[in-house]
Design a protein around this motif. Structure first.
Motif, PDB file in Angstrom:
ATOM      1  N   ARG A  15       0.826  -1.214   0.000  1.00  0.00           N
ATOM      2  CA  ARG A  15       0.000   0.000   0.000  1.00  0.00           C
ATOM      3  C   ARG A  15       0.855   1.256   0.000  1.00  0.00           C
ATOM      4  O   ARG A  15       0.499   2.263  -0.614  1.00  0.00           O
ATOM      5  CB  ARG A  15      -0.952  -0.023   1.200  1.00  0.00           C
ATOM      6  CG  ARG A  15      -2.024  -1.103   1.058  1.00  0.00           C
ATOM      7  CD  ARG A  15      -3.155  -0.909   2.038  1.00  0.00           C
ATOM      8  NE  ARG A  15      -2.799  -1.179   3.416  1.00  0.00           N
ATOM      9  CZ  ARG A  15      -2.930  -2.360   4.015  1.00  0.00           C
ATOM     10  NH1 ARG A  15      -3.409  -3.396   3.354  1.00  0.00           N
ATOM     11  NH2 ARG A  15      -2.600  -2.506   5.274  1.00  0.00           N
ATOM     12  N   ILE A  63       1.666   1.968  -3.490  1.00  0.00           N
ATOM     13  CA  ILE A  63       0.529   2.566  -4.187  1.00  0.00           C
ATOM     14  C   ILE A  63       0.440   4.058  -3.876  1.00  0.00           C
ATOM     15  O   ILE A  63       0.307   4.899  -4.774  1.00  0.00           O
ATOM     16  CB  ILE A  63      -0.787   1.879  -3.770  1.00  0.00           C
ATOM     17  CG1 ILE A  63      -0.805   0.433  -4.265  1.00  0.00           C
ATOM     18  CG2 ILE A  63      -1.984   2.642  -4.316  1.00  0.00           C
ATOM     19  CD1 ILE A  63      -2.001  -0.380  -3.763  1.00  0.00           C
ATOM     20  N   CYS A 121      -6.041   0.836 -11.225  1.00  0.00           N
ATOM     21  CA  CYS A 121      -5.555  -0.245 -10.385  1.00  0.00           C
ATOM     22  C   CYS A 121      -4.519  -1.082 -11.118  1.00  0.00           C
ATOM     23  O   CYS A 121      -3.494  -1.459 -10.557  1.00  0.00           O
ATOM     24  CB  CYS A 121      -6.718  -1.135  -9.959  1.00  0.00           C
ATOM     25  SG  CYS A 121      -7.973  -0.272  -9.007  1.00  0.00           S
ATOM     26  N   SER A 144      -7.005  -5.468  -5.417  1.00  0.00           N
ATOM     27  CA  SER A 144      -8.337  -4.970  -5.088  1.00  0.00           C
ATOM     28  C   SER A 144      -8.488  -4.833  -3.578  1.00  0.00           C
ATOM     29  O   SER A 144      -9.068  -3.862  -3.074  1.00  0.00           O
ATOM     30  CB  SER A 144      -9.385  -5.922  -5.654  1.00  0.00           C
ATOM     31  OG  SER A 144     -10.676  -5.392  -5.497  1.00  0.00           O
ATOM     32  N   HIS A 148      -6.094  -4.295  -1.376  1.00  0.00           N
ATOM     33  CA  HIS A 148      -5.310  -3.173  -0.863  1.00  0.00           C
ATOM     34  C   HIS A 148      -5.961  -1.831  -1.204  1.00  0.00           C
ATOM     35  O   HIS A 148      -5.961  -0.911  -0.387  1.00  0.00           O
ATOM     36  CB  HIS A 148      -3.889  -3.237  -1.403  1.00  0.00           C
ATOM     37  CG  HIS A 148      -3.075  -4.333  -0.793  1.00  0.00           C
ATOM     38  ND1 HIS A 148      -2.823  -4.402   0.558  1.00  0.00           N
ATOM     39  CD2 HIS A 148      -2.482  -5.422  -1.342  1.00  0.00           C
ATOM     40  CE1 HIS A 148      -2.099  -5.484   0.815  1.00  0.00           C
ATOM     41  NE2 HIS A 148      -1.883  -6.125  -0.325  1.00  0.00           N
ATOM     42  N   PHE A 149      -6.518  -1.737  -2.377  1.00  0.00           N
ATOM     43  CA  PHE A 149      -7.205  -0.492  -2.727  1.00  0.00           C
ATOM     44  C   PHE A 149      -8.416  -0.271  -1.831  1.00  0.00           C
ATOM     45  O   PHE A 149      -8.743   0.853  -1.474  1.00  0.00           O
ATOM     46  CB  PHE A 149      -7.626  -0.502  -4.197  1.00  0.00           C
ATOM     47  CG  PHE A 149      -6.538  -0.021  -5.110  1.00  0.00           C
ATOM     48  CD1 PHE A 149      -6.262   1.338  -5.223  1.00  0.00           C
ATOM     49  CD2 PHE A 149      -5.785  -0.919  -5.847  1.00  0.00           C
ATOM     50  CE1 PHE A 149      -5.250   1.795  -6.054  1.00  0.00           C
ATOM     51  CE2 PHE A 149      -4.765  -0.468  -6.681  1.00  0.00           C
ATOM     52  CZ  PHE A 149      -4.503   0.881  -6.780  1.00  0.00           C
ATOM     53  N   ARG A 150      -9.059  -1.352  -1.486  1.00  0.00           N
ATOM     54  CA  ARG A 150     -10.205  -1.231  -0.604  1.00  0.00           C
ATOM     55  C   ARG A 150      -9.795  -0.688   0.758  1.00  0.00           C
ATOM     56  O   ARG A 150     -10.443   0.202   1.317  1.00  0.00           O
ATOM     57  CB  ARG A 150     -10.915  -2.571  -0.440  1.00  0.00           C
ATOM     58  CG  ARG A 150     -12.153  -2.470   0.408  1.00  0.00           C
ATOM     59  CD  ARG A 150     -13.265  -3.318  -0.132  1.00  0.00           C
ATOM     60  NE  ARG A 150     -13.153  -4.686   0.325  1.00  0.00           N
ATOM     61  CZ  ARG A 150     -13.870  -5.188   1.319  1.00  0.00           C
ATOM     62  NH1 ARG A 150     -14.718  -4.401   1.965  1.00  0.00           N
ATOM     63  NH2 ARG A 150     -13.761  -6.428   1.654  1.00  0.00           N
ATOM     64  N   ARG A 209      -9.125   2.924   0.437  1.00  0.00           N
ATOM     65  CA  ARG A 209     -10.382   3.666   0.294  1.00  0.00           C
ATOM     66  C   ARG A 209     -11.072   3.827   1.635  1.00  0.00           C
ATOM     67  O   ARG A 209     -11.488   4.923   2.006  1.00  0.00           O
ATOM     68  CB  ARG A 209     -11.334   2.926  -0.652  1.00  0.00           C
ATOM     69  CG  ARG A 209     -11.324   3.419  -2.070  1.00  0.00           C
ATOM     70  CD  ARG A 209     -12.564   2.968  -2.832  1.00  0.00           C
ATOM     71  NE  ARG A 209     -12.781   1.527  -2.783  1.00  0.00           N
ATOM     72  CZ  ARG A 209     -12.223   0.663  -3.616  1.00  0.00           C
ATOM     73  NH1 ARG A 209     -11.363   1.066  -4.538  1.00  0.00           N
ATOM     74  NH2 ARG A 209     -12.490  -0.612  -3.528  1.00  0.00           N
ATOM     75  N   VAL A 211      -7.716   7.154  -0.335  1.00  0.00           N
ATOM     76  CA  VAL A 211      -7.810   7.115  -1.788  1.00  0.00           C
ATOM     77  C   VAL A 211      -9.255   7.277  -2.234  1.00  0.00           C
ATOM     78  O   VAL A 211     -10.172   6.731  -1.612  1.00  0.00           O
ATOM     79  CB  VAL A 211      -7.222   5.789  -2.324  1.00  0.00           C
ATOM     80  CG1 VAL A 211      -7.658   5.530  -3.743  1.00  0.00           C
ATOM     81  CG2 VAL A 211      -5.704   5.810  -2.224  1.00  0.00           C
ATOM     82  N   THR A 220     -11.706   6.611  -5.463  1.00  0.00           N
ATOM     83  CA  THR A 220     -11.773   5.803  -6.668  1.00  0.00           C
ATOM     84  C   THR A 220     -13.014   6.156  -7.444  1.00  0.00           C
ATOM     85  O   THR A 220     -14.122   6.137  -6.890  1.00  0.00           O
ATOM     86  CB  THR A 220     -11.818   4.302  -6.326  1.00  0.00           C
ATOM     87  OG1 THR A 220     -10.726   3.969  -5.474  1.00  0.00           O
ATOM     88  CG2 THR A 220     -11.740   3.469  -7.592  1.00  0.00           C
ATOM     89  N   ASN A 242      -7.846   6.123  -9.541  1.00  0.00           N
ATOM     90  CA  ASN A 242      -7.593   6.349  -8.121  1.00  0.00           C
ATOM     91  C   ASN A 242      -6.763   7.598  -7.914  1.00  0.00           C
ATOM     92  O   ASN A 242      -5.858   7.888  -8.690  1.00  0.00           O
ATOM     93  CB  ASN A 242      -6.819   5.166  -7.541  1.00  0.00           C
ATOM     94  CG  ASN A 242      -7.573   3.873  -7.682  1.00  0.00           C
ATOM     95  OD1 ASN A 242      -8.491   3.580  -6.932  1.00  0.00           O
ATOM     96  ND2 ASN A 242      -7.194   3.086  -8.681  1.00  0.00           N
TER      97      ASN A 242
END
Lengths: 100, 100
Positions: free
Chosen positions: B26, B29, B41, B54, B56-58, B61, B66, B68, B77
């Motif tokens: 993360r 990112i 992503c 997915s 880690h992006f969650r 968020r 972040v 999105t 993002n």
DNA sequence: TCGCTTGTACGATATTATTCGAACAATAGC
DNA sequence: GCTATTGTTCGAATAATATCGTACAAGCGA
């Protein structure tokens, strides 16, 4: 009780620093140390068992946030302010502002 | 894909913010988004499976870091810079400086 | 509509953290 | 030396995270 292995401040990785701050109990400790300059472990337990507190102090130590020195039968803890400022300029201050 | 539930910036707790930053993937990112303004992503996986990214992006968020938005078939993002600055003044900048 | 692309959702497994009791170590004071 | 105090260490149980395959959903273009 004797001495502890504190990491050299250069060896502290950002992810370890942030991980140490990801727990409410540890945030409470850091908040307290920011105000009081230094404190023993016992004065910071919120009724939690000693072994739990010991664990959290260890995490904070190993992340380079806290310096612990033996003082008679107790241990005095303090934030490694100057060193952290060198390693991550402005970060600790912003953290302390964020956590109140 | 559709819209996401981003938390209101006031509801972001410091411990969630720090937890989001406690993982090297993360941090990578966040570092990337700091430089590139925004990114999909897919452009950020380091060969890692989509489902891992997915996840880690969650986390990012839900920690308020972040934003999105759907853009056709991809998702763009970006860091929630202004909002985070309001919520935790100076913190994101210090974090970005710390992680290079 | 079909096919392609991007990412999410689910589910399983594995790794890592947290919590806490109990036993131990170190120190101070008597 | 004995005792009380303060934390650490160990071990085990529980909880939370990370990782990733597979299946699914949504948009775009031919």
């Amino acid at each position: 009780m004797r001495s502890y292995k504190h990491p050299a401040i250069e060896d502290v990785r950002p992810e370890d620093f942030f991980h140490a701050l990801s727990d409410p109990v540890r945030l409470e400790i850091v908040r307290h140390l920011a105000r009081e300059q230094e404190a023993s472990c016992a004065t910071l337990d919120g009724g939690r068992p000693k072994s739990s507190m010991s664990h959290h102090f260890r995490v904070l130590r190993e992340a380079g946030l806290v310096y612990t020195k033996p003082a008679g039968v107790t241990h005095m803890n303090s934030l490694r302010r100057e060193e952290l400022e060198r390693r991550f300029p402005g970060l600790l201050d912003a953290v302390l502002a964020a956590i109140g």
